[in-house]
Write a protein that holds these residues in place. Structure first.
Motif, PDB file in Angstrom:
ATOM      1  N   LYS A 175      35.378  44.931  43.121  1.00  0.00           N
ATOM      2  CA  LYS A 175      34.509  44.454  44.198  1.00  0.00           C
ATOM      3  C   LYS A 175      34.709  45.261  45.482  1.00  0.00           C
ATOM      4  O   LYS A 175      33.739  45.688  46.112  1.00  0.00           O
ATOM      5  N   ASN A 226      34.287  40.468  40.225  1.00  0.00           N
ATOM      6  CA  ASN A 226      34.381  41.827  39.698  1.00  0.00           C
ATOM      7  C   ASN A 226      35.693  42.462  40.162  1.00  0.00           C
ATOM      8  O   ASN A 226      35.999  42.449  41.357  1.00  0.00           O
ATOM      9  N   MET A 248      28.609  40.776  40.103  1.00  0.00           N
ATOM     10  CA  MET A 248      29.843  40.697  40.895  1.00  0.00           C
ATOM     11  C   MET A 248      30.628  39.417  40.647  1.00  0.00           C
ATOM     12  O   MET A 248      31.831  39.390  40.880  1.00  0.00           O
TER      13      MET A 248
END
Length: 171
Positions: free
Chosen positions: A132, A129, A121
């Protein structure tokens, strides 16, 4: 195990050839079936992780986001792309997803509901990310809870950064 990079596939075949419990899929996982280019940034001393950070899309790769590299400057190879449901038979108990910004492509098409999911992440230089929110919404909707966040040390910079986040399935 899923690995699209041809050189890595050969190495993995050799490493796991006598293991009956490892199935290797020499493809990339994406949002839809087809073919695409896998970009493999060339190794250099200033960016030693570049060769290990292959990705199939410009948007979302931690390497590309972090470095701003022009992907056409690196090596590329044509690869097959599948959706994760094509290889997920519903029996996965634990899953580690590190797909260079395409983690959502795996989760979105996942049939299994593993007991443990580890997802890349975060990364250096503030990388988050790009999916997310979708990932966190899916995890919440499917009764997963945050277990822990892994950190990696970057000794040359004297810092620790969050990377993978581990979630566990609530009973």
């Amino acid at each position: 195990m899923v690995e699209p990079q041809a050189a890595c596939v050969e190495s993995l075949k050799h490493a796991y050839e006598d293991k009956g419990n490892v199935e290797l899929h020499a493809v990339a996982v994406g949002y839809k079936l087809g073919q695409t280019y896998l970009y493999v940034p060339e190794y250099d001393e200033e960016n030693p992780d570049a060769g290990a950070s292959a990705y199939i899309d410009r948007d979302g790769s931690p390497h590309q986001t972090r470095t701003g590299d022009n992907v056409e400057d690196g090596h590329s190879e044509r690869v097959e792309v599948i959706t994760f449901d094509m290889i997920d038979d519903g029996t996965i108990d634990a899953l580690h997803i590190d797909t260079e910004g395409h983690e959502w492509a795996v989760i979105k098409h996942m049939i299994s509901r593993p007991k443990v999911i580890s997802i890349e992440m975060y990364g250096p230089q503030g990388y988050v990310n790009p999916h997310k929110q979708e990932i966190e919404d899916w995890l919440k909707d499917n009764q997963y809870k945050l277990h822990s966040t892994c950190q990696v040390e970057y000794p040359e910079k004297g810092i620790w950064i969050d990377t993978d986040v581990i979630y566990t399935k609530e009973s």
